[in-house]
Design an enzyme around this catalytic site. Structure first.
Site, mmCIF file in Angstrom:
data_model
loop_
_atom_site.group_PDB
_atom_site.id
_atom_site.type_symbol
_atom_site.label_atom_id
_atom_site.label_comp_id
_atom_site.label_asym_id
_atom_site.label_seq_id
_atom_site.Cartn_x
_atom_site.Cartn_y
_atom_site.Cartn_z
ATOM 1 N N GLN A 154 14.244 -9.499 -3.902
ATOM 2 C CA GLN A 154 12.922 -10.104 -3.663
ATOM 3 C C GLN A 154 12.442 -10.855 -4.912
ATOM 4 O O GLN A 154 11.874 -11.949 -4.809
ATOM 5 C CB GLN A 154 11.918 -9.016 -3.290
ATOM 6 N N SER A 199 9.129 5.147 -3.460
ATOM 7 C CA SER A 199 8.982 4.189 -2.365
ATOM 8 C C SER A 199 7.954 4.745 -1.393
ATOM 9 O O SER A 199 7.930 5.956 -1.129
ATOM 10 C CB SER A 199 10.328 4.006 -1.657
ATOM 11 N N HIS A 245 4.026 1.165 -8.202
ATOM 12 C CA HIS A 245 2.996 0.133 -8.069
ATOM 13 C C HIS A 245 2.022 0.183 -9.253
ATOM 14 O O HIS A 245 1.607 -0.857 -9.775
ATOM 15 C CB HIS A 245 2.162 0.343 -6.805
ATOM 16 N N GLY A 296 0.787 -1.234 0.000
ATOM 17 C CA GLY A 296 0.000 0.000 0.000
ATOM 18 C C GLY A 296 0.815 1.277 0.000
ATOM 19 O O GLY A 296 2.019 1.244 -0.255
ATOM 20 N N HIS A 335 2.125 4.361 -5.307
ATOM 21 C CA HIS A 335 2.721 5.398 -6.162
ATOM 22 C C HIS A 335 2.840 4.804 -7.562
ATOM 23 O O HIS A 335 2.413 3.658 -7.809
ATOM 24 C CB HIS A 335 4.065 5.832 -5.578
ATOM 25 N N ASP A 336 3.484 5.572 -8.465
ATOM 26 C CA ASP A 336 3.548 5.131 -9.860
ATOM 27 C C ASP A 336 4.311 3.821 -10.060
ATOM 28 O O ASP A 336 4.086 3.124 -11.044
ATOM 29 C CB ASP A 336 4.176 6.227 -10.727
HETATM 30 N N1 LIG Z 1 9.740 2.647 -7.600
HETATM 31 C C1 LIG Z 1 9.289 1.461 -7.947
HETATM 32 N N2 LIG Z 1 9.370 1.049 -9.228
HETATM 33 C C2 LIG Z 1 8.916 -0.185 -9.578
HETATM 34 N N3 LIG Z 1 8.343 -1.059 -8.745
HETATM 35 C C3 LIG Z 1 8.234 -0.688 -7.464
HETATM 36 C C4 LIG Z 1 8.694 0.574 -6.995
HETATM 37 N N4 LIG Z 1 8.442 0.650 -5.663
HETATM 38 C C5 LIG Z 1 7.867 -0.507 -5.310
HETATM 39 N N5 LIG Z 1 7.726 -1.315 -6.388
HETATM 40 C C6 LIG Z 1 7.189 -2.667 -6.381
HETATM 41 O O1 LIG Z 1 5.867 -2.661 -5.923
HETATM 42 C C7 LIG Z 1 5.603 -3.876 -5.204
HETATM 43 C C8 LIG Z 1 5.089 -3.544 -3.846
HETATM 44 O O2 LIG Z 1 6.104 -2.903 -3.112
HETATM 45 P P1 LIG Z 1 5.890 -2.171 -1.752
HETATM 46 O O3 LIG Z 1 4.441 -2.066 -1.460
HETATM 47 O O4 LIG Z 1 6.819 -2.684 -0.732
HETATM 48 O O5 LIG Z 1 6.293 -0.695 -2.151
HETATM 49 P P2 LIG Z 1 7.511 0.208 -1.880
HETATM 50 O O6 LIG Z 1 7.161 1.546 -2.340
HETATM 51 O O7 LIG Z 1 8.748 -0.496 -2.364
HETATM 52 O O8 LIG Z 1 7.589 0.306 -0.358
HETATM 53 P P3 LIG Z 1 8.822 0.341 0.555
HETATM 54 O O9 LIG Z 1 8.755 1.666 1.191
HETATM 55 O O10 LIG Z 1 8.498 -0.834 1.406
HETATM 56 O O11 LIG Z 1 10.077 0.149 -0.215
HETATM 57 C C9 LIG Z 1 6.919 -4.628 -5.134
HETATM 58 O O12 LIG Z 1 6.949 -5.604 -6.165
HETATM 59 C C10 LIG Z 1 7.921 -3.547 -5.394
HETATM 60 O O13 LIG Z 1 9.137 -4.004 -5.954
HETATM 61 C C1 LIG Z 2 5.686 -8.698 -2.063
HETATM 62 C C2 LIG Z 2 5.166 -8.042 -0.802
HETATM 63 C C3 LIG Z 2 3.820 -7.395 -1.070
HETATM 64 C C4 LIG Z 2 4.970 -9.139 0.257
HETATM 65 O O1 LIG Z 2 4.506 -8.600 1.435
HETATM 66 C C5 LIG Z 2 6.173 -6.994 -0.270
HETATM 67 O O2 LIG Z 2 7.375 -7.572 0.075
HETATM 68 C C6 LIG Z 2 6.375 -5.830 -1.204
HETATM 69 O O3 LIG Z 2 5.534 -4.949 -1.174
HETATM 70 O O4 LIG Z 2 7.359 -5.802 -1.961
HETATM 71 N N1 BAL Z 3 9.403 -3.518 -0.641
HETATM 72 C C1 BAL Z 3 9.858 -4.611 0.185
HETATM 73 C C2 BAL Z 3 9.034 -4.761 1.381
HETATM 74 C C3 BAL Z 3 9.709 -4.358 2.640
HETATM 75 O O1 BAL Z 3 10.499 -3.426 2.661
HETATM 76 O O2 BAL Z 3 9.440 -4.999 3.662
#
Ligand SMILES: Nc1ncnc2c1ncn2[C@@H]1O[C@H](COP(=O)(O)OP(=O)(O)OP(=O)(O)O)[C@@H](O)[C@H]1O
Ligand SMILES: CC(C)(CO)[C@@H](O)C(=O)[O-]
Ligand code: BAL
Length: 283
Positions: free
Chosen positions: A153, A185, A37, A31, A34-35
């Site tokens: 991951q 992120s 996701h 959750g 952002h873009d």
């Molecule tokens: N900037 C990004 N570009 C591409 N994919 C992303 C990006 N940020 C997150 N994702 C992908 O979105 C999915 C969900 O990730 P997650 O919800 O942990 O988001 P996050 O923004 O990486 O959060 P965190 O703050 O935990 O790093 C994962 O497969 C992650 O690799």
């Molecule tokens: C794949 C995932 C949703 C599992 O909780 C998490 O690690 C993430 O957001 O990258």
């Molecule tokens: N984006 C990976 C999830 C985590 O930081 O736990």
């Protein structure tokens, strides 16, 4: 867009879609979308008939309780964003729904998790593999979408799929960045304005190191140079900077032609721990 908070509801929805011959795309997230996701959701909407996204801040993958407590949670805004990106169903379970009893299963990804996030966040990939397995069993997607921002991951999840014969395809999409280079992120929301202002230096350090790899500078020298660059910003506390083989994730002592190199970092910036990486393909 349908909303499910129970595993049974999600399972029935996915089962009905599958029986009707529809292709199911699945985007697991935590959750605060952002873009980065949303590109995964759009890709799934493009490839599949049904797009299921999950939002679950998974406690078992957090080694730091404060990080779990402070993780941004914005389910209403997220639901609107998902709907406009083409998501057809959102799974938003509670911790009790996902873990009616504590999970005790232990995964061992060997060398893949002995480095970087695996080494620095004990139990992290065990928690990721546990929740991803549970979600794959409920959704049984044809394709599951992940981001390369979490490069390690992706490698671990591919291993999980191979080892447990999940009948699905993992697809990975490139890291989406802010205009100044900072990798998007959810945790960026927790940066103060001062921290946000210096955060793009993380990508700058990676980009500079990538150029040095292309020029053939030895991995140890690239690593030392990047750590020295990061140390010049007093707000950064680097946890690691690795020059690794992009497939095996093992640290490199030299380069092999035709292989790809991944440069990965984890840095604390104030109360926030950020990760990023870039891939360098060697000719
Ligand atoms: N900037 C990004 N570009 C591409 N994919 C992303 C990006 N940020 C997150 N994702 C992908 O979105 C999915 C969900 O990730 P997650 O919800 O942990 O988001 P996050 O923004 O990486 O959060 P965190 O703050 O935990 O790093 C994962 O497969 C992650 O690799
Ligand atoms: C794949 C995932 C949703 C599992 O909780 C998490 O690690 C993430 O957001 O990258
Ligand atoms: N984006 C990976 C999830 C985590 O930081 O736990």
């Amino acid at each position: 867009m349908d909303l499910f908070t129970t595993a049974a509801g999600l399972l029935a929805y996915a089962e009905t879609a599958r029986r009707a011959g529809q292709r199911i795309g699945f985007v697991p997230t935590m959750g605060a979308l952002h873009d980065g996701h949303l590109q995964l959701v759009r890709a799934a909407a493009n490839d599949c008939d049904v797009v299921i996204a999950s939002i679950f801040v998974n406690p078992t993958q957090f080694n730091n309780p404060e990080d779990f407590r402070l993780y941004p949670r914005l389910p209403e805004t997220d639901a609107d964003l998902l709907r406009s990106a083409g998501c057809t169903a959102l799974f938003l379970p509670s911790v009790e729904e996902m873990y009616p009893q504590p999970a005790v299963l232990k995964f061992n990804f060997g060398a893949l998790e002995s480095v970087m996030e695996g080494a620095h966040r004990p139990g992290h990939f065990n928690g990721v593999a546990t929740v991803v397995s549970k979600l794959f069993h409920l959704v049984r997607p044809h394709r599951a979408y992940f981001g390369q921002k979490d490069w390690q991951q992706v490698a671990v999840v591919k291993q999980l799929v191979a080892d447990l014969s999940f009948d699905l395809e993992i697809v990975a999409y490139p890291t989406i960045r802010e205009a100044d280079g900072l990798a998007m992120s959810s945790r960026n929301r927790r940066l103060t304005p001062e921290e946000r202002a210096v955060a793009p230096q993380l990508y700058q350090a990676l980009a500079q190191a990538a150029e040095q790899v292309r020029q053939g500078m030895p991995p140890a020298q690239v690593q030392a140079g990047a750590l020295a660059t990061l140390a010049r910003e007093p707000r950064f506390t680097p946890e690691y900077f690795e020059v690794a083989d992009a497939q095996t994730l093992q640290p490199l002592t030299d380069y092999a032609p035709g292989r790809a190199v991944v440069l990965c970092l984890a840095v604390h910036l104030g109360a926030v721990r950020l990760i990023d990486n870039v891939i360098v393909s060697l000719g």
